[in-house]
Design a protein around this motif. Structure first.
Motif, mmCIF file in Angstrom:
data_model
loop_
_atom_site.group_PDB
_atom_site.id
_atom_site.type_symbol
_atom_site.label_atom_id
_atom_site.label_comp_id
_atom_site.label_asym_id
_atom_site.label_seq_id
_atom_site.Cartn_x
_atom_site.Cartn_y
_atom_site.Cartn_z
ATOM 1 N N UNK A 64 0.856 -1.185 0.000
ATOM 2 C CA UNK A 64 0.000 0.000 0.000
ATOM 3 C C UNK A 64 0.895 1.238 0.000
ATOM 4 N N UNK A 65 0.941 1.913 -1.131
ATOM 5 C CA UNK A 65 1.817 3.083 -1.333
ATOM 6 C C UNK A 65 0.993 4.306 -0.929
ATOM 7 N N UNK A 66 1.255 4.803 0.279
ATOM 8 C CA UNK A 66 0.377 5.803 0.913
ATOM 9 C C UNK A 66 1.156 6.984 1.454
ATOM 10 N N UNK A 67 0.615 8.169 1.264
ATOM 11 C CA UNK A 67 1.221 9.351 1.876
ATOM 12 C C UNK A 67 0.780 9.466 3.336
ATOM 13 N N UNK A 68 -0.361 8.849 3.652
ATOM 14 C CA UNK A 68 -0.879 8.865 5.019
ATOM 15 C C UNK A 68 -0.475 7.565 5.726
ATOM 16 N N UNK A 69 0.631 7.666 6.488
ATOM 17 C CA UNK A 69 1.236 6.478 7.102
ATOM 18 C C UNK A 69 0.243 5.726 7.992
ATOM 19 N N UNK A 70 -0.502 6.474 8.812
ATOM 20 C CA UNK A 70 -1.421 5.837 9.764
ATOM 21 C C UNK A 70 -2.458 4.996 9.031
ATOM 22 N N UNK A 71 -3.065 5.576 7.992
ATOM 23 C CA UNK A 71 -4.099 4.834 7.266
ATOM 24 C C UNK A 71 -3.525 3.626 6.533
ATOM 25 N N UNK A 72 -2.341 3.804 5.944
ATOM 26 C CA UNK A 72 -1.708 2.681 5.250
ATOM 27 C C UNK A 72 -1.448 1.534 6.218
ATOM 28 N N UNK A 73 -0.920 1.884 7.390
ATOM 29 C CA UNK A 73 -0.604 0.831 8.375
ATOM 30 C C UNK A 73 -1.859 0.146 8.899
ATOM 31 N N UNK A 74 -2.927 0.944 9.083
ATOM 32 C CA UNK A 74 -4.182 0.381 9.597
ATOM 33 C C UNK A 74 -4.731 -0.689 8.633
ATOM 34 N N UNK A 75 -4.726 -0.356 7.339
ATOM 35 C CA UNK A 75 -5.254 -1.307 6.345
ATOM 36 C C UNK A 75 -4.329 -2.527 6.244
ATOM 37 N N UNK A 76 -3.010 -2.285 6.268
ATOM 38 C CA UNK A 76 -2.055 -3.402 6.178
ATOM 39 C C UNK A 76 -2.242 -4.346 7.371
ATOM 40 N N UNK A 77 -2.435 -3.774 8.536
ATOM 41 C CA UNK A 77 -2.644 -4.592 9.743
ATOM 42 C C UNK A 77 -3.911 -5.438 9.610
ATOM 43 N N UNK A 91 -5.287 -6.466 6.912
ATOM 44 C CA UNK A 91 -5.132 -7.519 5.890
ATOM 45 C C UNK A 91 -4.139 -8.603 6.302
ATOM 46 N N UNK A 92 -3.303 -8.287 7.289
ATOM 47 C CA UNK A 92 -2.347 -9.282 7.792
ATOM 48 C C UNK A 92 -0.974 -9.113 7.176
ATOM 49 N N UNK A 93 0.082 -9.281 8.009
ATOM 50 C CA UNK A 93 1.430 -8.937 7.522
ATOM 51 C C UNK A 93 1.964 -9.883 6.445
ATOM 52 N N UNK A 94 1.410 -11.088 6.346
ATOM 53 C CA UNK A 94 1.839 -11.976 5.255
ATOM 54 C C UNK A 94 1.257 -11.541 3.902
ATOM 55 N N UNK A 95 0.189 -10.747 3.965
ATOM 56 C CA UNK A 95 -0.517 -10.369 2.735
ATOM 57 C C UNK A 95 -0.285 -8.929 2.306
ATOM 58 N N UNK A 96 0.036 -8.068 3.287
ATOM 59 C CA UNK A 96 0.043 -6.637 2.974
ATOM 60 C C UNK A 96 1.119 -5.917 3.767
ATOM 61 N N UNK A 97 1.659 -4.855 3.130
ATOM 62 C CA UNK A 97 2.607 -4.005 3.829
ATOM 63 C C UNK A 97 2.321 -2.561 3.446
ATOM 64 N N UNK A 98 2.560 -1.658 4.403
ATOM 65 C CA UNK A 98 2.347 -0.236 4.115
ATOM 66 C C UNK A 98 3.680 0.398 3.758
ATOM 67 N N UNK A 99 3.697 1.181 2.714
ATOM 68 C CA UNK A 99 4.894 1.927 2.325
ATOM 69 C C UNK A 99 4.524 3.404 2.339
ATOM 70 N N UNK A 100 5.236 4.179 3.182
ATOM 71 C CA UNK A 100 4.925 5.604 3.257
ATOM 72 C C UNK A 100 5.659 6.341 2.143
ATOM 73 N N UNK A 101 4.927 6.999 1.270
ATOM 74 C CA UNK A 101 5.566 7.712 0.173
ATOM 75 C C UNK A 101 4.571 8.570 -0.587
ATOM 76 N N UNK A 102 5.143 9.371 -1.493
ATOM 77 C CA UNK A 102 4.354 10.324 -2.271
ATOM 78 C C UNK A 102 4.405 9.901 -3.741
ATOM 79 N N UNK A 103 3.255 9.637 -4.328
ATOM 80 C CA UNK A 103 3.218 9.122 -5.710
ATOM 81 C C UNK A 103 3.669 10.143 -6.753
ATOM 82 N N UNK A 104 3.883 11.389 -6.334
ATOM 83 C CA UNK A 104 4.370 12.395 -7.293
ATOM 84 C C UNK A 104 5.896 12.450 -7.320
#
Ligand code: NAD
Length: 255
Positions: free
Chosen positions: A38-51, A53-66
């Motif tokens: 999950x390539x997200x500028x909002x770290x908290x939201x990215x981590x919440x969704x990754x959590x 979905x489970x760490x074997x399935x999902x990871x949050x990456x904090x970054x800016x798509x621009x």
């Protein structure tokens, strides 16, 4: 008899995967067997969704798509963590408040164009060499029904999404020889945080009723609708489909 998921053994980057349609796409992809970054500028939201979905399935990456550097890091992180990259969903995007076109501030115009259009350039730069080398890959770009059917008051947003649709078709034509597909999804107004801007700055039952009146199927879109469409386009079921703009709009564009 149980069937394998439609995205079994696939790895996807989903931009803006921490909220709204991106979260819906991430949930559907994991349900169908994919691993997602999950390539997200909002770290908290990215981590919440990754959590969730489970760490074997999902990871949050904090970054800016621009930012190209962030794209390069996201691709590296994805390959390091999940062993590959097969699908990129360019979903992160922003809208301006619905208002007369000449009143939209220049800063808003620039923000819309940068966040909605530049990630297609950066994702192409960062991902194409990897897709080309492995001989396959899929881009799914979230455009808008306002691209093929622009209406008053969201004109600059529609223009940015028109660019998303045109770039999608151009890249589809250019990358087909490398086994890479590129398609766009065109949602109608959807039930996310974005809806209040689409309604001019405030969400209300009355505002939604006006929008719904223009949709033959009698409702706005939801994250499941877009997740299902993205899953189809990313899957082998769509292996001969490239360069399309798929409306997910309950018939809105027919009106
Ligand atoms: N909601 C609608 O009515 C609607 C209709 C048509 C198309 N779309 C498109 O669907 C996509 C998703 O919209 P949504 O309604 O889920 O929006 P949303 O505002 O609910 O979520 C967008 C997500 O993108 C992330 N994001 C924003 N800028 C970013 C950046 N620079 N880098 C990384 N992440 C960033 C945000 O943090 C947020 O989590 C957008 O491209 C939007 O234009 C939405």
């Amino acid at each position: 008899m149980s069937h394998p998921g439609r995205l079994e053994k696939k790895v996807a980057i989903i931009t803006g995967g921490g909220l709204g349609l991106g979260e819906g796409i991430a949930r559907k992809f994991v349900h169908e067997g994919a691993k997602v970054l999950l390539f997200e500028i909002n770290k908290t939201n990215g981590q919440k969704v990754a959590e969730f979905l489970g760490k074997d399935n999902a990871t949050a990456f904090e970054g800016d798509v621009t930012k190209l550097d962030d794209w390069n890091s996201a691709v590296k992180n994805c390959i390091d963590q999940f062993g590959g990259l097969d699908i990129v969903v360019n979903n992160a995007g922003v809208v301006h408040n619905a208002q007369a076109s000449y009143e939209v501030p220049e800063s808003e115009y620039e923000r819309i164009m940068k966040i909605n259009v530049s990630p297609l350039y950066h994702s192409s730069k960062a991902v194409y060499p990897h897709f080309k080398q492995q001989g396959h890959g899929v881009f799914v770009n979230i455009s808008s029904i306002s691209a093929p059917r622009p209406r008053p008051n969201l004109v600059w947003y529609a223009g940015s999404k028109g660019a998303v649709s045109a770039v999608t078709k151009g890249l589809a034509a250019e990358y087909a020889k490398d086994g890479i597909r590129c398609n766009a999804i065109c949602p109608v107004a959807a039930d996310t945080g974005m809806i209040s801007s689409v309604l001019g700055g405030t969400d209300s039952e009355e505002g939604r009723a006006v929008v719904i009146k223009g949709i033959p199927m009698g409702r706005i879109a939801n994250a499941q609708d877009i997740g299902n469409a993205a899953c189809f386009l990313a899957s082998e079921e769509a292996s001969f489909i490239t360069g399309i703009e798929l409306p997910v709009d309950g018939g809105r564009a027919l009106m």
